[in-house]
Scaffold this motif. Structure first.
Motif, PDB file in Angstrom:
ATOM      1  N   UNK A 195     -13.456  -8.403  20.872  1.00 57.84           N
ATOM      2  CA  UNK A 195     -13.823  -8.864  22.216  1.00 57.84           C
ATOM      3  C   UNK A 195     -12.589  -9.061  23.089  1.00 57.84           C
ATOM      4  N   UNK A 196     -11.548  -9.679  22.539  1.00 54.08           N
ATOM      5  CA  UNK A 196     -10.341 -10.003  23.309  1.00 54.08           C
ATOM      6  C   UNK A 196      -9.495  -8.779  23.616  1.00 54.08           C
ATOM      7  N   UNK A 197      -9.220  -7.995  22.585  1.00 49.51           N
ATOM      8  CA  UNK A 197      -8.280  -6.888  22.728  1.00 49.51           C
ATOM      9  C   UNK A 197      -8.889  -5.659  23.390  1.00 49.51           C
ATOM     10  N   UNK A 198     -10.193  -5.498  23.246  1.00 48.46           N
ATOM     11  CA  UNK A 198     -10.779  -4.216  23.624  1.00 48.46           C
ATOM     12  C   UNK A 198     -11.942  -4.329  24.614  1.00 48.46           C
ATOM     13  N   UNK A 199     -13.013  -5.014  24.230  1.00 45.31           N
ATOM     14  CA  UNK A 199     -14.227  -4.987  25.045  1.00 45.31           C
ATOM     15  C   UNK A 199     -14.016  -5.607  26.420  1.00 45.31           C
ATOM     16  N   UNK A 200     -13.311  -6.738  26.486  1.00 41.26           N
ATOM     17  CA  UNK A 200     -13.074  -7.369  27.782  1.00 41.26           C
ATOM     18  C   UNK A 200     -12.278  -6.481  28.720  1.00 41.26           C
ATOM     19  N   UNK A 201     -11.272  -5.798  28.194  1.00 47.36           N
ATOM     20  CA  UNK A 201     -10.488  -4.886  29.030  1.00 47.36           C
ATOM     21  C   UNK A 201     -11.306  -3.673  29.450  1.00 47.36           C
ATOM     22  N   UNK A 202     -12.159  -3.195  28.562  1.00 44.68           N
ATOM     23  CA  UNK A 202     -13.035  -2.071  28.899  1.00 44.68           C
ATOM     24  C   UNK A 202     -13.898  -2.407  30.113  1.00 44.68           C
TER      25      UNK A 202
END
Length: 327
Positions: free
Chosen positions: A113-120
């Motif tokens: 969630x922190x590293x990938x999905x939120x930035x997506x």
């Protein structure tokens, strides 16, 4: 004045990058993070030292709600003229979370969630606020490649299936190790960077999408979830020497930050979209990422799954669109 938004820009590599953008390129900076006091102090330092405009936005990339609120605030600032259109969107915030598996407020595994999905989601919400020829840069990691010392040391990646990664450890299933969760989240970032590049070109957009590995950097928040002894040991000259001898990609706070700033702002990277750069032992080089990262079918599947997880099948409105809709 060109403007860059940096997630996690108030500390570590993000703040080093912000200082280089402000001092060398004279860019205005938007710091996005979850520590208001630290961000205010960092922004004040940028204004005082370099005379640039520095704005702060509260955002926790692990929370889709927080990302949506932050993106709306950024859009408001652009539409009001308080900041310019984004010349660079630097998806830099991230971390490794050791200990028991934790979940975001939406119920997704915290590393993913922190590293990938939120930035997506953030990129999707702000892509129309990017200036022509702007650049989106995803902070990745050499740990995504199992054929390298980085990947073997941290934990070999698992299949980049967004739904499985989001539900890691649920329903009684044994979760992957913290290292594998971290390295796989970075693989997802590279897959997304390349897929975004393809989609931007298909739509005729001139925005670039680039992946960047800052190398192993002591003094950042990457190991904040690990025991204090491990955090201390990671900063010693001896361990740095051991890592280098084993072939680990080595960065530094100043050089990696400066490298991220160069990729964001320097004309030499005008044609860098769809590429992967690495800061290693005082050199910034273009190199190939892992074989798996170039799998277009996996990238397209990951993209579709993340759209569903982020609720992007529901139309996302800009501030102006919402105003028009409410008339």
């Amino acid at each position: 004045m060109p403007t860059a938004l940096i997630t996690g820009g108030h500390a570590g590599i993000g703040y080093s990058c912000a200082r280089h953008l402000a001092s060398h390129y004279k860019w205005d900076i938007v710091l996005a993070g979850r520590s208001p006091d630290s961000m205010k102090q960092a922004a004040a330092g940028l204004r005082s030292a370099f005379g640039v405009k520095a704005t702060t936005i509260h955002m926790d990339t692990s929370s889709l709600r927080s990302v949506r609120e932050a993106a709306a605030n950024v859009t408001d600032l652009i539409e009001s003229g308080e900041i310019g259109a984004l010349d660079a969107l630097l998806c830099n915030a991230g971390g490794r979370f050791d200990g028991p598996v934790a979940y975001s407020e939406e119920g997704y595994e915290l590393t993913f969630a922190t590293n990938c999905l939120g930035h997506f989601l953030l990129v999707d919400l702000l892509k129309d606020s990017m200036a022509d020829n702007g650049r989106v840069v995803f902070t990745a990691s050499g740990t995504h490649d199992p054929q390298t010392a980085d990947g073997r040391m941290v934990g070999v990646v698992v299949e980049p299936d967004a739904k499985s990664l989001a539900d890691m450890g649920k329903d009684g299933k044994t979760p992957s190790s913290a290292g594998k969760r971290y390295s796989t989240s970075k693989l997802c970032n590279i897959l997304n960077a390349y897929e975004l590049h393809r989609r931007l070109r298909e739509s005729g957009r001139s925005v670039s999408s680039i992946a960047f590995d800052p190398g192993s950097v002591s003094g950042t928040g990457l190991l904040r979830g690990m025991p204090r002894a491990v955090q201390w040991l990671s900063k010693t000259a001896f361990l740095q020497w051991v890592f280098k001898r084993r072939g680990v990609t080595m960065g530094s706070l100043d050089f990696s930050g400066a490298s991220l700033a160069r990729i964001a702002a320097d004309p030499e990277f005008a044609n860098a979209s769809g590429k992967y750069y690495q800061s290693n032992d005082g050199k910034l080089i273009e190199r190939r990422s892992s074989t798996l990262s170039y799998d277009e079918n996996r990238a397209a599947r990951l993209w579709s799954q993340m759209e569903e997880l982020a609720g992007m099948n529901r139309r996302e409105y800009s501030t102006s669109a919402r105003r028009q809709a409410t008339g």
